[in-house]
Structure formats: structure tokens, C-alpha cells
Design a protein around this motif. Structure first.
Motif, PDB file in Angstrom:
ATOM      1  N   GLY A  99     -10.350  -7.383   2.431  1.00 51.54           N
ATOM      2  CA  GLY A  99     -10.614  -8.565   2.212  1.00 51.54           C
ATOM      3  C   GLY A  99      -9.727  -8.982   0.940  1.00 51.54           C
ATOM      4  N   HIS A 100      -9.945  -8.140  -0.218  1.00 53.04           N
ATOM      5  CA  HIS A 100      -9.221  -8.506  -1.290  1.00 53.04           C
ATOM      6  C   HIS A 100      -7.555  -8.448  -0.933  1.00 53.04           C
ATOM      7  CE1 HIS A 100     -13.178  -8.252  -3.123  1.00 53.04           C
ATOM      8  NE2 HIS A 100     -12.509  -8.903  -4.157  1.00 53.04           N
ATOM      9  N   VAL A 101      -7.057  -7.528  -0.269  1.00 53.08           N
ATOM     10  CA  VAL A 101      -5.690  -7.368  -0.133  1.00 53.08           C
ATOM     11  C   VAL A 101      -5.133  -8.719   0.619  1.00 53.08           C
ATOM     12  CG1 VAL A 101      -3.839  -6.225   1.322  1.00 53.08           C
ATOM     13  CG2 VAL A 101      -5.692  -4.997   0.066  1.00 53.08           C
ATOM     14  N   ALA A 102      -5.915  -9.084   1.717  1.00 48.89           N
ATOM     15  CA  ALA A 102      -5.747 -10.395   2.135  1.00 48.89           C
ATOM     16  C   ALA A 102      -5.589 -11.567   1.250  1.00 48.89           C
ATOM     17  CB  ALA A 102      -6.406 -10.741   3.413  1.00 48.89           C
ATOM     18  N   LEU A 103      -6.522 -11.841   0.204  1.00 47.47           N
ATOM     19  CA  LEU A 103      -6.660 -12.652  -0.534  1.00 47.47           C
ATOM     20  C   LEU A 103      -5.669 -12.534  -1.547  1.00 47.47           C
ATOM     21  CD1 LEU A 103     -10.519 -12.688  -1.446  1.00 47.47           C
ATOM     22  CD2 LEU A 103      -9.269 -14.759  -0.439  1.00 47.47           C
ATOM     23  N   ILE A 104      -5.361 -11.622  -2.272  1.00 49.02           N
ATOM     24  CA  ILE A 104      -4.489 -11.227  -3.286  1.00 49.02           C
ATOM     25  C   ILE A 104      -3.088 -11.194  -2.915  1.00 49.02           C
ATOM     26  CG2 ILE A 104      -4.043 -10.222  -5.491  1.00 49.02           C
ATOM     27  CD1 ILE A 104      -7.391  -9.917  -5.520  1.00 49.02           C
ATOM     28  N   ALA A 105      -2.807 -10.175  -1.846  1.00 47.81           N
ATOM     29  CA  ALA A 105      -1.260 -10.071  -1.319  1.00 47.81           C
ATOM     30  C   ALA A 105      -0.930 -10.703  -0.282  1.00 47.81           C
ATOM     31  CB  ALA A 105      -1.658  -8.314  -1.147  1.00 47.81           C
ATOM     32  N   GLY A 106      -1.958 -11.364   0.575  1.00 48.21           N
ATOM     33  CA  GLY A 106      -1.337 -12.414   1.534  1.00 48.21           C
ATOM     34  C   GLY A 106      -0.967 -11.603   2.865  1.00 48.21           C
ATOM     35  N   PHE A 107      -1.538 -10.331   2.904  1.00 44.46           N
ATOM     36  CA  PHE A 107      -1.290  -9.923   4.355  1.00 44.46           C
ATOM     37  C   PHE A 107      -2.558  -9.104   5.069  1.00 44.46           C
ATOM     38  CE2 PHE A 107      -0.050  -6.249   1.643  1.00 44.46           C
ATOM     39  CZ  PHE A 107      -0.575  -5.128   2.364  1.00 44.46           C
ATOM     40  N   TYR A 108      -2.753  -8.700   6.255  1.00 41.23           N
ATOM     41  CA  TYR A 108      -3.956  -8.228   6.670  1.00 41.23           C
ATOM     42  C   TYR A 108      -3.383  -6.675   6.775  1.00 41.23           C
ATOM     43  CZ  TYR A 108      -5.184 -12.963   7.654  1.00 41.23           C
ATOM     44  OH  TYR A 108      -5.362 -14.050   7.613  1.00 41.23           O
ATOM     45  N   GLU A 109      -4.077  -5.986   6.028  1.00 34.42           N
ATOM     46  CA  GLU A 109      -3.884  -4.419   6.197  1.00 34.42           C
ATOM     47  C   GLU A 109      -4.218  -3.740   7.610  1.00 34.42           C
ATOM     48  OE1 GLU A 109      -4.277  -1.732   2.334  1.00 34.42           O
ATOM     49  OE2 GLU A 109      -6.106  -2.423   3.074  1.00 34.42           O
ATOM     50  N   ASP A 110      -3.031  -3.035   7.907  1.00 36.44           N
ATOM     51  CA  ASP A 110      -3.115  -2.377   9.229  1.00 36.44           C
ATOM     52  C   ASP A 110      -4.209  -1.160   9.246  1.00 36.44           C
ATOM     53  OD1 ASP A 110      -1.136   0.260   9.341  1.00 36.44           O
ATOM     54  OD2 ASP A 110      -0.801  -1.458   7.655  1.00 36.44           O
ATOM     55  N   VAL A 111      -4.442  -0.508  10.122  1.00 42.97           N
ATOM     56  CA  VAL A 111      -5.609   0.225  10.425  1.00 42.97           C
ATOM     57  C   VAL A 111      -5.222   1.532   9.900  1.00 42.97           C
ATOM     58  CG1 VAL A 111      -6.988   1.734  12.006  1.00 42.97           C
ATOM     59  CG2 VAL A 111      -6.638  -0.698  12.422  1.00 42.97           C
ATOM     60  N   SER A 112      -3.877   1.989   9.987  1.00 44.16           N
ATOM     61  CA  SER A 112      -3.361   3.251   9.188  1.00 44.16           C
ATOM     62  C   SER A 112      -3.346   3.039   7.913  1.00 44.16           C
ATOM     63  CB  SER A 112      -1.887   3.574   9.908  1.00 44.16           C
ATOM     64  OG  SER A 112      -1.043   2.518   9.300  1.00 44.16           O
ATOM     65  N   ALA A 113      -3.071   1.999   7.081  1.00 48.44           N
ATOM     66  CA  ALA A 113      -3.209   1.960   5.842  1.00 48.44           C
ATOM     67  C   ALA A 113      -4.544   2.336   5.287  1.00 48.44           C
ATOM     68  CB  ALA A 113      -2.375   0.523   5.381  1.00 48.44           C
ATOM     69  N   VAL A 114      -5.248   1.481   6.166  1.00 51.50           N
ATOM     70  CA  VAL A 114      -7.027   1.792   5.378  1.00 51.50           C
ATOM     71  C   VAL A 114      -7.247   3.215   5.562  1.00 51.50           C
ATOM     72  CG1 VAL A 114      -9.351   1.143   5.979  1.00 51.50           C
ATOM     73  CG2 VAL A 114      -7.520  -0.666   6.150  1.00 51.50           C
ATOM     74  N   ALA A 115      -6.978   3.651   6.673  1.00 49.66           N
ATOM     75  CA  ALA A 115      -7.234   5.253   7.295  1.00 49.66           C
ATOM     76  C   ALA A 115      -6.537   6.105   5.889  1.00 49.66           C
ATOM     77  CB  ALA A 115      -6.756   5.665   8.235  1.00 49.66           C
ATOM     78  N   LYS A 116      -5.496   5.648   5.296  1.00 45.94           N
ATOM     79  CA  LYS A 116      -4.691   6.800   4.473  1.00 45.94           C
ATOM     80  C   LYS A 116      -5.543   6.624   3.137  1.00 45.94           C
ATOM     81  CE  LYS A 116      -0.229   6.208   6.949  1.00 45.94           C
ATOM     82  NZ  LYS A 116       0.945   5.776   6.925  1.00 45.94           N
ATOM     83  N   GLY A 117      -6.086   5.470   2.483  1.00 45.68           N
ATOM     84  CA  GLY A 117      -6.640   5.391   1.564  1.00 45.68           C
ATOM     85  C   GLY A 117      -7.358   4.180   1.309  1.00 45.68           C
ATOM     86  N   TRP A 118      -8.608   4.253   0.543  1.00 45.64           N
ATOM     87  CA  TRP A 118      -9.545   3.158   0.459  1.00 45.64           C
ATOM     88  C   TRP A 118      -9.297   2.277  -0.848  1.00 45.64           C
ATOM     89  CZ3 TRP A 118     -11.412   0.635   4.271  1.00 45.64           C
ATOM     90  CH2 TRP A 118     -12.345  -0.576   3.919  1.00 45.64           C
ATOM     91  N   LYS A 119      -9.584   3.186  -1.968  1.00 46.77           N
ATOM     92  CA  LYS A 119      -9.332   2.693  -3.300  1.00 46.77           C
ATOM     93  C   LYS A 119      -7.895   2.503  -3.767  1.00 46.77           C
ATOM     94  CE  LYS A 119     -14.030   4.262  -4.487  1.00 46.77           C
ATOM     95  NZ  LYS A 119     -14.783   4.929  -5.435  1.00 46.77           N
ATOM     96  N   GLU A 120      -7.029   3.599  -3.555  1.00 47.49           N
ATOM     97  CA  GLU A 120      -5.599   3.899  -3.823  1.00 47.49           C
ATOM     98  C   GLU A 120      -4.892   3.060  -3.101  1.00 47.49           C
ATOM     99  OE1 GLU A 120      -4.962   5.278  -6.395  1.00 47.49           O
ATOM    100  OE2 GLU A 120      -7.038   6.151  -6.902  1.00 47.49           O
ATOM    101  N   ASN A 121      -3.570   2.585  -3.192  1.00 44.10           N
ATOM    102  CA  ASN A 121      -2.656   1.889  -2.631  1.00 44.10           C
ATOM    103  C   ASN A 121      -2.046   2.974  -1.500  1.00 44.10           C
ATOM    104  OD1 ASN A 121      -3.380  -0.492  -3.730  1.00 44.10           O
ATOM    105  ND2 ASN A 121      -1.550  -0.381  -4.991  1.00 44.10           N
ATOM    106  N   PRO A 122      -2.253   3.099  -0.486  1.00 49.00           N
ATOM    107  CA  PRO A 122      -1.404   3.907   0.516  1.00 49.00           C
ATOM    108  C   PRO A 122      -0.212   3.590   0.768  1.00 49.00           C
ATOM    109  CG  PRO A 122      -3.168   2.168   2.026  1.00 49.00           C
ATOM    110  CD  PRO A 122      -3.421   2.177   0.472  1.00 49.00           C
ATOM    111  N   VAL A 123       0.230   2.366   0.714  1.00 49.53           N
ATOM    112  CA  VAL A 123       1.523   1.992   0.757  1.00 49.53           C
ATOM    113  C   VAL A 123       1.690   0.913  -0.260  1.00 49.53           C
ATOM    114  CG1 VAL A 123       1.782   2.304   3.236  1.00 49.53           C
ATOM    115  CG2 VAL A 123       0.938  -0.056   2.532  1.00 49.53           C
ATOM    116  N   GLU A 124       3.026   1.005  -0.816  1.00 52.05           N
ATOM    117  CA  GLU A 124       3.470  -0.032  -1.889  1.00 52.05           C
ATOM    118  C   GLU A 124       3.381  -1.516  -1.241  1.00 52.05           C
ATOM    119  OE1 GLU A 124       3.551   0.662  -5.053  1.00 52.05           O
ATOM    120  OE2 GLU A 124       3.088   2.612  -4.637  1.00 52.05           O
ATOM    121  N   PHE A 125       2.652  -2.376  -1.891  1.00 47.86           N
ATOM    122  CA  PHE A 125       2.712  -3.701  -1.524  1.00 47.86           C
ATOM    123  C   PHE A 125       2.702  -4.730  -2.848  1.00 47.86           C
ATOM    124  CE2 PHE A 125      -1.875  -2.701  -1.508  1.00 47.86           C
ATOM    125  CZ  PHE A 125      -2.433  -3.738  -2.173  1.00 47.86           C
ATOM    126  N   ASP A 126       3.293  -5.809  -2.732  1.00 51.47           N
ATOM    127  CA  ASP A 126       3.398  -6.730  -3.512  1.00 51.47           C
ATOM    128  C   ASP A 126       2.142  -7.687  -3.673  1.00 51.47           C
ATOM    129  OD1 ASP A 126       4.463  -8.182  -5.737  1.00 51.47           O
ATOM    130  OD2 ASP A 126       5.454  -9.620  -4.471  1.00 51.47           O
TER     131      ASP A 126
END
Length: 866
Positions: A99-126
Motif C-alpha cells: 500500500g505504501h509503495v503504491a502511494l509513494i512510488a506509484g506502482f503496484y508491487e508484483d508478487v515476487s517482489a513482496v516475496a523477496k523481502g517485506w521491509k527491505e527493498n527487494p528491487v530498486e525503485f524510485d
């Protein structure tokens, strides 16, 4: 291949294919290398204040109280007189990080990104924070750090309270929000004596982020309709009012501050979130201040829902957005580049500016999306160019020539075994297939993981071909039965597997299956052999059939039912102790009795702890330390105590039930506390029926081949054990809940162990609650295998095949398109079945340990003392 090696190989294969769908279907859609885009015109605001009230539902904020007064008077006045409002539609999973990624970064995290890490950034994003000149944020340590660690440079600052503060059992969770408000005010007061900080706060492109977790915490602990949840909304309303007043004073009412209040997700009536219910996906959005439109009066507006009339807001224009649209809105208001990976569309209706500014902003939005397309297109084009170059190179024949020469030399040297090995048909054929697969992966420049997924089946099928005889023998054995029995067995297997697949979508299907199995003794003629046992079997099947019909979510805790389950377990324990003492298999020593009495004491203590804990939390007195110590001690001892009990079949199984039941009671909040009791009773009756069947055929513990008719009937009955066992395994998973749905879990289940928010510990405890019934079935299955003298490897393999057939069903049902709810459901089903297969391997070993091993602590002590 030995059984340990076989199990390890099986685990590896299933782990690989479990992970494959995330790598193939759900690789990150994010691309890098885009040129930042920003509106060339001066922005309306110098600074932006973002309030995120975690877990706030739209209806909870906008609806009026019973006396027609607003729940949040200040925010109500804002949307009626000063700003714009609407509903922000979130996507699944409705969790804090996405929810916060969508609000602040403007995209919806894909499932694999969430699976790779919850608190850290699994992929670099702006993000908007990264593009700002400075960002200061206050709130939860679970949310703020991920945006700071993903930022370039040192301009995103975080101020977090401790993780221990997120306590579901706290007397007042609103302290999480008052902490934020107090620290923001203290921060600005301190800046007056710090010239560097004061100058930074007066820069342009500044973001202030206030993450307010109290509402979410109170919602989990007390439900969204509780007075605590509503009181927390009122506290947030007052806090927002104070912060706005303080900021306007600090900046001299310069009119250059924009404000946005929204939420990352909502919450169900039963205090959970994660799935796609409207109460979770509909969140409020209120914007006001510099660059934001004033309220727009309308005479009528059309929406599918009836919220406007309920909220008495039908005359104020409601402007709904997708959650990712808020990021470009914030970027436009303060004039920073739109987040590079944003997929949001700028909601123009919220802007109070010239048409020129709106046009430029929308054009910038389009350019930013186009940049992603251009980078993606370049990557695809580059990949295709490599593909064309590789295809243009003819395949070399050198490998084939070398192979032929090598085989001929072996023959000339009379090394016939080596020549045969070199020319072996299946090996060469599978090697050739592997080479072809590797070649096509190479020309597509596929990642290394694709080689694993595509090449792994090659040695597996080679092993299958080499073991065809092993497969043919059982098939021939099956067809040696009368044609009616063979066809009946196949039909039962097919219908059983389809029934299990269907149960993933409709839990009530398990009820139908249990009622069918209630008649199993009639089909196999066990009714004639043991009428009393089969009558109990039928009764327990009918009782167990009730559980899949019970509600999974939306139910209130019913602690008296948990207490009743504990007292029932104690009563059964007393009868069992009396029964064991009368039988020839009575307890052999005082040590055995001590273990049994300690387990009974643990059941009584767990029953007390559950009741005491929930009463304490209800009275807002927190989790008693004594109860917490007892809970963790019970959990720690539950796995060791059965190993101290006698290894006699029913005594060991009953000891396992008591130990696991003590832990399960601590994790229960209602009717599910009775589930392991009924399930275990059915498993014990199942074992008893198998033993009586063996005695009926005069086979005792060793099958006799001197009675062909009896042996065939018994073997047919053994084959029925496979679908029956898998059905009970699935029933153990889904009997009291659908774990494919995130929001089916009640956080109250772990309150006897901890109330401070800790996602990994809480998740582990909830997983343990799911595993306990499965472990009971696994132990029973192991006992049945020993009783019927079936090969453990054969039994395990056939059950594994049935599970893998189910997994194949769900593999073809996996979706990477459509709504996130559809995608998430398809993924969770596949992951669940594959995890079930892996769990079966692990639980099989654990069941063997629990049912066959024994620790002789006391005797060893005596031996050393002498």
C-alpha cells in the motif's frame, strides 16, 4: 537410490518448481535507465504533508455517528469547505508495504517482489521521497526505513518508535499516533534554534510524512466497530488539526503547503486485512491546501455504491482514484519528477491551477510512462538482435563426429561396456533432448534459473524410464483384481482428486467427502467385521463434516468453546488412563505415569491461560507475564514430551495428541479448538479398524499369501488408504480455515504468546496452528502404514503422486493477468499444494520420529549414578 537421498532429491525438485512460477510468471516488471520527467512550470506548493492513517476504512472516516455528528469533525469540515475528497481504491494484497509503495512510488508491487523481502527493498525503485529535496518521516519502523534505504543520497530522514511499541494488547494503542504528533511538534520547535535545519525546512520540494499506526493496531485488537477504533480516529483528527495549525504558524501562513490524508488499506469487520473485500480496498482520500481544488457542489452523481447517501455527501463531488494515482498528484503539487516506475495517472480534478499547468502536468505524466515503454522496447530489441545473431550461426557437427569416433575406438579396443554406455539409447536420447533445450535457452539469453526449470525434468524422466518395471508391477497387480474393483478404485481416485481440487474453492466440498467416507465401512465390508468401531467411525466422520461448514472469517472469539475443548480433553484423558490401566498394554513404570500426568496438567494450564489472557486483554490490562511464560514453555515442551512416553501404539499416539493439543488450545479463539480432538479421534478409530481387518483375515501383523481371496480383498482395501490419507491431509489444512486467504487469520490467536506486533513470529505461530492437525494425520498415517505392513516408500510415493496431480491442476490455473484478487488466489492455491507436497516429506520424517523414538532420560541418570 536410498530413501534419504530419494527424499532429498524430491525436496529439491519440489522446491525448484515451487519457486519457478514466481521467476517465470512474476519476474519484476520494473525497468531502469529512464530519464526523469517533471513539469516545467512552477509548482503551486513548496512543501507537502502526507498523513497515512494505517488501516483506516473509508466508511469509518466518512460516516456519521448515530447522533448525525461526524467521527472526525476537523477533516469533515476540510472536505466540506476547503478541499477535495474521494475514495482511493487499493489492490490486493491489502498490506502495509504494498500500500505504501503504491502511494509513494506509484506502482503496484508484483508478487515476487513482496516475496523477496517485506521491509527491505527487494528491487530498486524510485519514489516521491527520493525525488524530493528533503523528506522527514515519523512513525513505524516497519514502513519508514524501506523508503530511506532506497533513496539516492542522504536526504530522506526517519524517526521511528521501537518495535515493542506496536502492542495489540496495550491499554491504549493511540499512543503510537500521539508519539508521532508530539515528535513532529518537538522537531519543528527545535529547528528554531538550529539554523541548518531551519533553512532546510524552508527549502522547496520538501515532504513531511506522518505514518499513523494506532488505528490499524486498535482495529486488529478490538475490531473496526469498537469504541477504541473510533476513538483513535477522533484522536487522529485532533492531531491532524494541531499539526496543520502548527505548520501554518511556522511558515507564516504563506499558502505554500499542500496536505493529503489517506490510508494504505482498510480492514474487515473481524479485524484483518490482506484480501480483496471492499472494506479492505476502499480507503479515504482528502486533499487540501496549495494547488488543491476547493469543494465542488453537484446536484447529482452516479456511483454503484450507496455510500454518498449514507455519508450525507451526495452534494459534494466525489473524485475516486486508484491508489497509485496519488504519487503523481504529490509530485505535481511540489514540482518534483514523477517517480520513474509510476503507473499512476494524474487526477486532474484535484488540481486547482491553470489549464496550461494541467496540460503540462498531464504531458509530463505521459512522457514518464512513455520512458518506461522506450526502455522496455530497447531491452526487447537488444534481446532479439542477440537471438538473430545466434540463430545465424550454423550448428557445429564436431560434437557428433567426436561421439561417433569415440564409440568406434571403444569397439576396436574391445571395450564393449564402454561402447554400450557411450551408445545407450535412452541416455543418448535424453542427453540430446537436454542439449536441444539448453540451445534454445541459450539463443534467448535466458537467465540461469530457466536452465534449472527446463533441464531438471530430463534426468527425472530418465530415472522414470529406467524404473519402468517398478511402475509396471503395481499396475499389473491392480489389474489382477476383479475388473469391477479395479475400475472402482480408479474411479474413486479420479473423483477423489477432483473433489480435493474443488475443496480449495469451496470448503463445504470436504463435508460431502466426509459424509461419503462415513459409508466407507459399508463399501469395504468392515461393518461386518467390527460393528462398534465402524459405528464410532461414522459418528466421528459426521462430526468432522460440520467444521468445513463453520465460518472462517468474521466471527467473534468464543473463549468458552476453547475452555470446553480443554475440559473435554481432560475428561477423555481420565477415561483413557483407566482404559490403559485395565489393558495388557498398561503403563510400565512410574516415569510413564508422570509424563502422562504432566501432559494432563499442561492441558489444564493451557485452558486457564487462554481464559485468563483474553479476560486480561478485554479489561485492557495487557498480557500477563506469567501467562506468556507458561505459553512459551508449553510450546517448547510439546515436541519433547511424546518422546518420553511409551512406544506402544495407542499410548504414543495419545501422548502426541495431548502435547500438541496443549499448544493448539493456546492458539485457539473459538470452535476450532475442538477440531484436533475430533480429527484425532477419527484417526485412532481408523487405526483400530485396520487392525481389526487384519485380525479378521487372520493375517495379524504379517500378510499371509495362503488365502488368495482374503489377500486380494485386503490389498484392495490398502489401495483405498491412499486417497483416504490425502483427503484427511487436505481436511487437516482446510477443516477450520482457508489458509489461501490472507485475511482468514485472526491476530487474537497468538495473544497468549505475544501482543507486540512481530510479523515473523506471529506468522510462525499461525503456521504452527495450521501444521498441528496435519502432523496428527501424518502420525496416524505412519501408524496405519506400520499396522498394514505397507512399504513406507510405496505409500509415500503414491500419496505424493496424488498431491502432485493436484499441483498440476493448479499450475495450469496460475494467472498473471486479470484482477489482483484472481492472480493472488491462483498463486496461493499453487503454492499451497506445492507446500503441502513438501510438508508431506518433512512431516513424514517428523511423524516417524514422534511415533517410534523414545528418550530414556531417567534410566540414563540412574545408570550413571551407579
Amino acid at each position: 537410490m536410498g530413501i534419504p537421498v530419494f527424499i532429498l532429491a524430491g525436496l529439491l525438485v519440489h522446491f525448484v518448481f515451487l519457486a519457478s512460477i514466481f521467476d517465470i510468471y512474476f519476474s519484476s516488471p520494473l525497468v531502469h535507465g529512464m530519464t526523469p520527467q517533471q513539469t516545467p512550470l512552477p509548482p503551486p506548493a513548496k512543501r507537502l504533508v502526507l498523513f497515512v492513517a494505517d488501516g483506516l476504512r473509508a466508511d469509518s472516516l466518512f460516516e456519521l455517528n448515530s447522533n448525525n455528528t461526524p467521527q472526525a469533525p476537523y477533516l469533515r469540515a476540510i472536505l466540506e469547505n476547503n478541499g477535495s475528497w474521494g475514495i482511493s481504491h487499493t489492490r490486493v494484497p491489502t498490506e502495509s508495504r504494498p500500500g505504501h509503495v503504491a502511494l509513494i512510488a506509484g506502482f503496484y508491487e508484483d508478487v515476487s517482489a513482496v516475496a523477496k523481502g517485506w521491509k527491505e527493498n527487494p528491487v530498486e525503485f524510485d519514489s516521491v521521497f527520493n525525488e524530493s529535496k528533503y523528506t522527514w518521516s515519523w512513525g513505524s519502523p516497519d514502513i519508514l526505513p524501506m523508503f530511506a534505504k532506497g533513496a539516492t543520497g542522504d536526504h530522506v530522514y526517519t524517526f521511528c518508535y521501537t518495535a515493542e511499541s506496536e502492542d495489540f494488547g496495550a491499554q491504549d494503542a493511540t499512543k503510537l499516533d500521539t508519539w508521532v504528533f508530539d515528535h513532529v511538534k518537538s522537531f519543528f520547535n527545535s529547528s528554531r534554534s538550529n539554523q541548518t535545519l531551519f533553512s532546510a525546512l524552508n527549502e522547496e520540494k520538501v515532504v513531511l510524512f506522518l505514518h499513523l499506526l494506532g488505528i490499524d493496531t486498535n482495529g486488529h485488537a478490538h475490531r473496526p466497530y469498537s469504541k477504541e477504533y473510533k476513538e483513535n480516529i477522533r484522536k487522529v483528527d485532533e492531531g491532524v488539526k494541531e499539526i496543520v495549525s502548527m505548520l501554518e504558524s511556522f511558515y507564516g501562513n504563506d499558502g505554500k503547503t499542500a496536505y493529503i490524508l489517506t490510508s494504505d488499506h482498510g480492514m474487515t469487520d473481524w479485524g484483518s486485512h490482506g484480501a480483496g473485500h471492499p472494506s479492505e480496498t476502499l480507503t479515504p482520500l482528502i486533499a487540501w491546501g496549495a494547488g488543491v481544488n476547493y469543494p465542488q457542489k453537484v446536484t447529482s452523481q452516479l456511483f454503484e455504491d450507496n455510500f454518498l447517501k449514507e455519508w450525507k455527501l451526495e452534494n459534494l463531488k466525489r473524485m475516486d482514484v486508484n491508489q497509485a494515482d496519488i504519487a503523481p498528484l504529490m509530485a505535481s503539487l511540489i514540482g518534483v519528477p514523477f517517480p520513474l516506475n509510476s503507473v499512476g495517472t494524474l487526477p486532474l480534478e484535484y488540481l486547482n491551477n491553470s489549464n496550461h499547468f494541467k496540460a503540462e502536468s498531464m504531458f509530463t505524466n505521459a512522457l514518464q510512462v512513455l520512458e518506461q515503454f522506450k526502455v522496455t522496447k530497447h531491452m526487447v530489441k537488444k534481446k532479439n538482435m542477440s537471438l538473430k545473431k545466434i540463430i545465424a550461426v550454423p550448428l557445429s557437427d564436431s560434437e557428433q563426429i567426436n561421439f561417433l569416433k569415440k564409440a568406434r575406438v571403444y569397439i576396436q579396443q574391445q571395450k564393449y561396456n564402454e561402447a554400450v554406455s557411450e551408445s545407450t539409447g535412452p541416455l543418448y536420447g535424453f542427453t540430446f533432448v537436454g542439449m536441444i533445450i539448453a540451445f534454445f535457452l541459450l539463443i534467448q539469453t535466458s537467465p540461469w534459473t530457466y536452465y534449472v526449470y527446463c533441464l531438471l525434468p530430463v534426468p527425472i524422466w530418465y530415472a522414470v524410464v529406467r524404473e519402468l518395471r517398478v511402475i509396471q508391477d503395481p499396475a499389473a497387480n491392480l489389474w489382477s483384481f476383479p475388473i469391477g474393483q479395479s475400475l472402482g478404485f480408479l474411479l474413486i481416485c479420479i473423483l477423489g482428486i477432483e473433489l480435493l481440487v474443488f475443496s480449495f474453492f469451496y470448503r463445504s466440498t470436504l463435508t460431502v467427502g466426509l459424509l461419503v467416507f462415513a459409508g466407507w465401512p459399508v463399501i469395504t465390508q468392515l461393518w461386518i467385521q467390527a460393528k462398534r468401531t465402524t459405528l464410532i467411525w461414522t459418528l466421528l466422520c459426521v462430526l468432522l463434516a460440520v467444521f468445513p461448514l463453520m465460518p472462517v472469517v468474521g466471527r467473534e472469539p468464543n473463549i468458552p468453546l476453547v475452555v470446553a475443548a480443554g475440559l473435554t480433553t481432560l475428561l477423555i484423558s481420565c477415561f483413557s488412563l483407566a482404559s490403559f490401566s485395565r489393558s495388557k498394554n498398561k503403563y510400565q513404570s512410574k516415569e510413564d505415569l508422570k509424563v502422562y500426568f504432566y501432559q494432563m496438567f499442561s492441558i489444564a494450564l493451557s485452558t486457564y491461560v487462554v481464559s485468563s489472557t483474553h479476560n486480561s486483554l478485554k479489561n485492557k490490562q495487557g498480557l500477563p507475564v506469567f501467562n506468556q511464560i507458561i505459553s512459551w514453555t508449553t510450546l517448547a515442551s510439546s515436541s519433547a514430551l511424546p518422546l518420553l512416553s511409551p512406544t506402544l501404539l495407542f499410548q504414543r499416539l495419545f501422548s502426541i495428541l495431548l502435547s500438541l493439543m496443549a499448544t493448539y488450545l493456546l492458539l485457539s479463539t473459538g470452535y476450532e479448538a475442538l477440531f484436533p480432538l475430533v480429527l484425532s479421534g477419527l484417526m485412532l478409530v481408523w487405526i483400530q479398524m485396520e487392525q481389526e481387518a487384519l485380525q479378521h483375515y487372520g493375517l495379524s501383523l504379517k500378510p499371509k499369501v495362503t488365502a488368495p481371496d482374503s489377500y486380494i480383498s485386503l490389498n484392495y482395501q490398502k489401495h483405498l488408504l491412499f486417497p483416504l490419507g490425502v483427503f484427511f491431509i487436505v481436511t487437516a489444512f482446510f477443516g477450520t480455515g482457508n489458509i489461501a486467504s490472507v485475511n482468514s487469520f485472526d491476530p487474537a490467536s497468538v495473544y497468549c504468546f505475544l501482543t507486540v506486533f512481530s510479523p515473523f513470529i506471529m506468522g510462525g505461530l499461525l503456521l504452527l496452528k495450521v501444521v498441528i492437525p496435519f502432523l496428527l494425520v501424518s502420525c496416524a498415517f505412519e501408524a496405519v502404514q506400520v499396522t498394514t505392513q505397507l512399504s513406507s516408500k510405496s505409500l509415500f510415493l503414491i500419496v505424493l503422486v496424488i498431491s502432485d496431480i493436484m499441483a498440476l491442476h493448479f499450475f495450469f490455473l496460475v494467472k498473471d493477468y486479470g484482477s489482483w484478487l484472481d492472480i493472488g488466489t491462483s498463486i496461493s492455491h499453487y503454492v499451497l499444494v506445492m507446500s503441502l507436497t513438501i510438508f508431506m516429506m518433512l512431516m513424514n520424517g517428523l511423524a516417524q520420529l514422534l511415533t517410534t523414538k523414545r528418550l530414556e532420560l531417567s534410566r540414563r541418570t540412574k545408570h550413571h549414578s551407579t
